[in-house]
Design a protein around this motif. Structure first.
Motif, short mmCIF file in Angstrom:
data_model
loop_
_atom_site.label_atom_id
_atom_site.label_comp_id
_atom_site.label_asym_id
_atom_site.label_seq_id
_atom_site.Cartn_x
_atom_site.Cartn_y
_atom_site.Cartn_z
N HIS A 1 -3.38 31.52 48.52
CA HIS A 1 -3.82 32.69 47.77
C HIS A 1 -3.36 32.60 46.31
O HIS A 1 -4.13 32.86 45.37
CB HIS A 1 -3.26 33.96 48.42
CG HIS A 1 -3.62 35.22 47.68
ND1 HIS A 1 -4.85 35.81 47.77
CD2 HIS A 1 -2.88 35.99 46.82
CE1 HIS A 1 -4.88 36.90 47.01
NE2 HIS A 1 -3.69 37.03 46.43
N THR B 1 -5.71 32.23 42.97
CA THR B 1 -5.60 33.15 41.83
C THR B 1 -5.35 32.38 40.54
O THR B 1 -5.95 32.66 39.50
CB THR B 1 -4.46 34.16 42.07
OG1 THR B 1 -4.72 34.87 43.27
CG2 THR B 1 -4.34 35.14 40.91
N ALA C 1 -8.25 39.63 37.62
CA ALA C 1 -7.56 40.20 38.78
C ALA C 1 -8.52 40.99 39.65
O ALA C 1 -8.43 40.96 40.88
CB ALA C 1 -6.40 41.08 38.30
N ASP C 2 -9.44 41.68 39.01
CA ASP C 2 -10.44 42.45 39.76
C ASP C 2 -11.41 41.53 40.47
O ASP C 2 -11.81 41.78 41.62
CB ASP C 2 -11.19 43.38 38.79
CG ASP C 2 -12.15 44.31 39.51
OD1 ASP C 2 -11.70 45.12 40.33
OD2 ASP C 2 -13.37 44.23 39.24
N TRP C 3 -11.81 40.42 39.82
CA TRP C 3 -12.70 39.47 40.49
C TRP C 3 -12.02 38.86 41.72
O TRP C 3 -12.64 38.70 42.76
CB TRP C 3 -13.08 38.33 39.52
CG TRP C 3 -13.75 38.79 38.27
CD1 TRP C 3 -14.47 39.93 38.08
CD2 TRP C 3 -13.75 38.10 37.02
NE1 TRP C 3 -14.91 40.01 36.79
CE2 TRP C 3 -14.49 38.90 36.11
CE3 TRP C 3 -13.19 36.90 36.56
CZ2 TRP C 3 -14.69 38.52 34.77
CZ3 TRP C 3 -13.40 36.53 35.24
CH2 TRP C 3 -14.14 37.33 34.36
N GLN C 4 -10.75 38.51 41.55
CA GLN C 4 -10.02 37.90 42.65
C GLN C 4 -9.91 38.87 43.82
O GLN C 4 -10.07 38.48 44.99
CB GLN C 4 -8.63 37.47 42.16
CG GLN C 4 -7.85 36.58 43.11
CD GLN C 4 -7.10 37.37 44.16
OE1 GLN C 4 -6.67 38.50 43.87
NE2 GLN C 4 -6.95 36.82 45.35
N LYS C 5 -9.68 40.13 43.50
CA LYS C 5 -9.55 41.16 44.53
C LYS C 5 -10.84 41.31 45.32
O LYS C 5 -10.82 41.57 46.53
CB LYS C 5 -9.16 42.49 43.87
CG LYS C 5 -9.01 43.65 44.83
CD LYS C 5 -8.61 44.91 44.09
CE LYS C 5 -8.49 46.10 45.04
NZ LYS C 5 -8.12 47.34 44.30
N HIS C 6 -11.97 41.15 44.66
CA HIS C 6 -13.26 41.36 45.32
C HIS C 6 -13.98 40.04 45.61
O HIS C 6 -15.19 40.03 45.89
CB HIS C 6 -14.16 42.26 44.45
CG HIS C 6 -13.64 43.66 44.32
ND1 HIS C 6 -12.78 44.05 43.32
CD2 HIS C 6 -13.84 44.76 45.10
CE1 HIS C 6 -12.49 45.33 43.46
NE2 HIS C 6 -13.11 45.78 44.53
N ASN C 7 -13.23 38.92 45.50
CA ASN C 7 -13.76 37.61 45.86
C ASN C 7 -15.02 37.27 45.04
O ASN C 7 -16.05 36.86 45.58
CB ASN C 7 -14.08 37.54 47.36
CG ASN C 7 -14.20 36.12 47.85
OD1 ASN C 7 -13.60 35.20 47.30
ND2 ASN C 7 -14.99 35.92 48.89
N ASN D 1 -12.60 50.24 36.98
CA ASN D 1 -11.42 49.39 36.87
C ASN D 1 -10.34 50.19 36.13
O ASN D 1 -10.25 50.12 34.90
CB ASN D 1 -11.75 48.09 36.12
CG ASN D 1 -10.62 47.08 36.16
OD1 ASN D 1 -9.44 47.44 36.18
ND2 ASN D 1 -10.97 45.79 36.17
N HIS E 1 -18.36 44.88 38.14
CA HIS E 1 -17.08 44.19 37.99
C HIS E 1 -17.04 43.31 36.74
O HIS E 1 -16.06 42.59 36.53
CB HIS E 1 -16.79 43.36 39.25
CG HIS E 1 -16.60 44.19 40.48
ND1 HIS E 1 -15.44 44.89 40.73
CD2 HIS E 1 -17.45 44.46 41.51
CE1 HIS E 1 -15.55 45.54 41.88
NE2 HIS E 1 -16.75 45.31 42.37
#
Length: 741
Positions: free
Chosen positions: A19, A23, A51-57, A399, A446
Motif C-alpha cells: 500500500h 501511494t 491522496a484523494d485519487w489513491q483513496k478512490h483507486n 475534497n 476527483h
C-alpha cells in the motif's frame, strides 16, 4: 495458533508495504511532469489531489503535450487562441520553465484583463442596457482598471459595497445602480460574495435553509441607506415657498420679535390688510418657485442615475403581509448579520462600512471559501463545492482538505487573484489531459485533470478576432475619452450649481421665466390638439409633427436655463448629450488598410467583394469592448453570452443557429475575406498541403497527425484548391476547435 498469528501479522505487513509503495508510486507519478515543480503551493495541491485519487483507486490523466498546453493557457488566461507565431514560439522553445513563464506573461497581459472582464461581467450582471447608461459604461471601465491593477479581491469588494458619489468620482457606483430594488440587490450581493442563496427569504421563511424573512430584512438593513436616485447635488435645497415674513413691510420685519407681536395685536385691522397684500405677493412668488423647480427638473435629467449617496439610519420595514410571530408588519428592522460575528460599526464608521468589513473579514466563514472555489471552477471547470452559490451549513466539499487549503492559500496570497490563479495554472493536475467524462449529477469530481469544456461565447468570438486580425490584446480600451469628457462636464455643472447655491439657481431660472411661461402655454395647446386627435381619426404625420414640436419647445426651455446657469459655451457639450456609440460606429465603418503588394495578389472577384466592404465590418473589437451584453441575434448571444439578468447565466449548449452562423454567417465572411490575417497567411503558404497544415496550426495550435494527413491528401486530390475552404469550415465547426482540450 501461534503460527497462524505470525502468518497474519506477516500478511498485514506485506499489505501495508504494498500500500505504501503504491501511494509512493502515485505521488512520484504526480510529481514527474515536463516543467517540474514550479511552485511549492502547486505541489501541495497536487499532493492533496493525489491522496484523494489513491483513496478512490484512481489514476491521474496523462500529461498534456505542449501543443495542448499552449492553446489551453491562451484560452483560459487570455480568452483567445494563440496566433501561429505564438504557438510556434512556445512549442519550439527548449526552456524547461517555458510553461511557468508563459503563465506569468499571460497573467500580465491585456488579454487577461479582457477575459476576466467577461467573467466578472457575467457574475456581476453588468449591462449597459439600463436607465443610467453613462454610469453603466463608467462601471465597466472601472472594472477593467481594477482587474488590470490586480486590486486584492477583498479591497475590490469593499470598494463596491462602500462606493459613494457620482460616476465622475468612481464608476463603482454602478454596482448599486444596477438594481433599483434594494431588497433584490441584497440577495444578489449575498449570492455573489457569500455563495448563499437567500432570495426565497425575501417573501417568506426559507423552505430549505435556516434563514427567516426577518433575517433577510436584517441583512438588507446594512445597505438600505444607499440612495441611487440622487443627482450629485443633494446638499442644494430650493425653497418650496417664500419665508413667512418676507412680504411684510420693512418697519414690521425690522422690529424685535416681542415688539412685532405687540404691534400686530394693537393694530388688527391694519395687519389684516397687510397680510392680504403679503399673501397676494406670496402667491406670485410660489408660482415662480414652481416654475423654477419645473425648469430645473428638465435641466437635471442628464444627472439622473449618475450618483449614489449614503443615508445613515435609513432602515427597511417589514411588509404589510408579514405573517410570522417574531415581529409585526411595518416594524423597522435593525442591521443583523446572518452568520459569523456581529457587524458592529466602529467609531466613525457607517453601517455599510461595518458591513463591508464583516463581509471581507478572513474570519467570515464563507467569503474566502466562495472566491477560492469560484476561481477553482474557473480553472478546472467544476467547483470543489457545487453549486458554488447555494452553500448551506450542511454543505460538504468534494475534497474537504483541498477546499481548506485553497481558502488558506487565498488568505496567504492576500486575495490577489492573479497570484492565486498562478498557483492553479502551475499545478501538474491542470497541465494534464482534460477529463472527457462528464461528472453525473450527484457524483464527485476527483479532478484527475481539468474538465473538457466548450469555449465561452466570448472565447469563440475573440479567437475569431485572432484569426482575422492577429493579437489585438493591446487594443483593449482602458479609458473612454468621450465618456470622461461628458462626466467632467456633468461634474462641472454640479460644481457650478453648488457654487451658485439656491439663490443663484433661482435667479438664473427667473431670467427666462416669461419665455418658459409662453412655451408652457404653447405646449398646453399642443397637448390639447394631440388629445383631440387621439380621440378622433388623427393623421399620424400631424401627430408626429406636433410631438416633435412639443419636444423642441421643452428642450429650448431647459437649454436656456442651462445656458443661464453655466454659460452658453460650457453648456454646449451638455446640450449635445452623450452618444456612446459614435466612436464605435466610426471605427466599424473603417475599411482595413492594405498594401499595394497585397492588393496586387487579389483576384477580380476578391477586389469586388472588398469594394463592397463585405465581411470586414464585423470583426472590429474583442468581446469586452462591445456593448454589454451584445444585442439579441449577435454572434455572442447566439453562442450563449449571458443576458446579464441572472448571475453566471452564460450557456455553452450547442444549437442549430450556432452551426449555421459558423457555416455562412458574417463572422465567417470576415475570416475568409481576402484582407483577413488567415487569408493572407494562406496565400503565402504555398501548396495545398502546406495551406492545410497552416490551418491546423492557426485553429488547433498543432500540425496534422499522420492519419489526418492521409485523409487530407485524398481530399486535396479530389477537391483541389476548394479543399482548403472545405477544411477551414470543417475545423471551425468541429469540436477540436470549439472545445478547450
Amino acid at each position: 495458533m501461534k503460527k497462524h498469528r505470525i502468518f497474519t501479522f506477516q500478511r498485514r505487513q506485506t499489505e501495508a508495504c504494498l500500500h505504501a509503495m503504491k501511494t509512493f508510486a502515485l505521488l512520484l507519478l504526480v510529481a514527474t511532469v515536463t516543467h517540474g515543480a514550479a511552485l511549492p503551493e502547486a505541489a501541495k495541491i497536487d499532493s492533496l489531489l493525489a491522496a484523494d485519487w489513491q483513496k478512490h483507486n484512481l489514476q491521474p490523466n496523462a500529461a498534456a503535450p505542449d501543443e495542448v498546453i499552449v492553446r489551453r493557457l491562451y484560452l483560459d488566461i487570455a480568452g483567445r487562441i494563440p496566433t501561429v507565431e505564438e504557438s510556434r514560439e512556445f512549442i519550439q522553445s527548449g526552456d524547461p520553465q517555458k510553461r511557468a513563464k508563459l503563465i506569468d506573461k499571460l497573467l500580465g497581459s491585456d488579454g487577461y484583463t479582457s477575459h476576466m472582464f467577461n467573467f466578472w461581467a457575467d457574475v456581476l450582471r453588468l449591462t449597459d442596457n439600463t436607465k443610467g447608461r453613462i454610469t453603466a459604461e463608467a462601471y465597466e471601465e472601472w472594472l477593467k482598471k481594477e482587474l488590470k491593477a490586480n486590486t486584492p479581491y477583498d479591497q475590490f469588494v469593499k470598494k463596491l459595497l462602500t462606493t459613494e458619489g457620482g460616476a465622475w468620482d468612481s464608476g463603482s457606483i454602478g454596482f448599486y445602480q444596477r438594481d433599483e430594488n434594494k431588497l433584490d440587490h441584497l440577495a444578489y450581493t449575498v449570492q455573489v460574495f457569500l455563495g448563499t442563496s437567500i432570495v426565497c427569504a425575501q417573501c417568506h421563511n426559507h423552505p430549505f435553509d435556516k434563514w427567516s424573512q426577518k433575517d433577510y430584512y436584517g441583512m438588507a438593513a446594512f445597505t438600505y441607506g444607499m440612495d441611487t436616485r440622487g443627482s450629485g447635488i443633494t446638499d442644494i435645497k430650493l425653497p418650496r415657498r417664500p419665508p413667512q415674513n418676507k412680504n411684510l413691510p420693512e418697519f414690521i420685519t425690522s422690529m424685535k420679535a416681542k415688539d412685532r407681536r405687540q404691534y400686530m395685536k394693537d393694530h388688527p385691522e391694519e395687519m389684516a390688510k397687510i397680510r392680504a397684500e403679503a399673501a397676494e405677493k406670496g402667491k406670485a412668488t410660489s408660482e415662480e418657485m414652481n416654475q423654477v423647480r419645473k425648469a430645473l427638473g428638465d435641466v437635471m435629467k442628464p444627472l439622473r442615475y449618475t450618483a449614489v449617496s449614503w443615508q445613515e439610519g435609513k432602515l427597511p420595514k417589514l411588509p404589510a403581509d408579514y405573517a410570522y410571530t417574531d415581529a409585526k408588519p411595518g416594524d423597522t428592522i435593525q442591521p443583523n448579520a446572518m452568520f459569523g460575528h456581529e457587524a458592529t460599526p466602529k467609531e466613525g464608521q457607517t453601517t455599510v462600512q461595518a458591513f463591508a468589513d464583516w463581509m471581507t473579514d478572513p474570519e467570515n466563514p464563507r467569503f474566502t471559501t466562495v472566491i477560492a472555489n469560484r476561481m477553482w471552477k474557473h480553472v478546472f471547470g467544476t467547483g470543489v463545492i457545487e453549486p458554488l452559490d447555494e452553500i448551506t451549513d450542511s454543505t460538504v466539499p468534494s475534497n474537504p482538505a483541498l477546499m481548506d487549503y485553497l481558502a488558506q492559500l487565498m488568505i496567504e496570497k492576500k486575495y490577489s487573484l492573479k497570484s492565486f490563479l498562478r498557483v492553479l495554472y502551475n499545478t501538474d493536475t491542470y497541465q494534464r489531459m482534460a477529463s472527457t467524462q462528464e461528472v453525473a449529477l450527484g457524483e464527485i469530481n476527483h479532478f484527475t485533470g481539468p474538465s473538457l469544456r466548450r469555449m465561452s461565447a466570448e472565447q469563440v468570438w475573440d479567437s475569431m478576432i485572432t484569426l482575422t486580425k492577429g493579437n489585438v490584446d493591446g487594443e483593449v480600451d482602458e479609458e473612454n475619452q468621450r465618456l470622461h469628457q461628458y462626466l467632467n462636464d456633468l461634474n462641472m455643472f454640479i460644481t457650478t450649481m453648488k457654487e451658485k447655491g439656491p439663490e443663484g439657481i433661482v435667479a438664473a431660472a427667473k431670467a427666462g421665466m416669461e419665455e418658459r411661461k409662453e412655451n408652457d402655454r404653447k405646449l398646453d395647446e399642443m397637448r390639447a390638439k394631440m388629445a383631440e386627435q387621439k380621440d378622433g381619426v388623427a393623421n399620424p404625420a400631424d401627430a408626429k409633427a406636433l410631438a416633435n414640436a412639443a419636444n423642441k419647445l421643452r428642450r429650448e426651455s431647459s437649454n436656456n436655463l442651462l445656458e443661464n446657469l453655466i454659460g452658453e459655451e460650457r453648456a454646449e457639450d451638455l446640450i449635445r448629450g452623450y452618444s456612446p456609440n459614435k466612436e464605435a460606429n466610426k471605427e466599424a465603418k473603417k475599411r482595413p488598410k492594405m498594401s499595394r503588394e497585397v492588393m496586387a495578389t487579389l483576384t477580380k472577384e476578391e477586389r469586388k467583394a472588398l469594394s463592397r466592404n463585405e465581411g470586414d465590418r464585423t470583426m472590429v473589437s474583442r468581446a469586452s469592448e462591445l456593448p454589454s451584453p451584445a444585442r439579441p441575434g449577435h454572434f455572442l448571444r447566439t453562442f450563449g453570452q449571458s443576458d446579464r439578468e441572472v448571475i453566471d447565466n452564460a450557456s455553452e449548449d450547442a444549437s442549430v443557429p450556432q452551426a449555421l452562423t459558423l457555416l455562412n454567417g458574417p463572422v465567417i465572411k470576415s475570416l475568409t475575406s481576402p484582407v483577413s490575417l488567415l487569408s493572407q497567411q494562406l496565400k503565402d503558404a504555398g501548396s495545398a498541403d502546406e495551406k492545410v497544415a497552416l490551418l491546423y496550426e492557426a485553429l488547433l495550435s498543432r500540425r496534422p497527425t499522420n492519419n489526418e494527413r492521409a485523409v487530407l491528401s485524398q481530399v486535396i486530390q479530389e477537391r483541389g484548391d476548394i479543399a482548403v475552404e472545405d477544411v477551414t469550415h470543417a475545423l471551425i465547426t468541429g469540436s477540436q476547435f470549439l472545445f478547450i482540450q
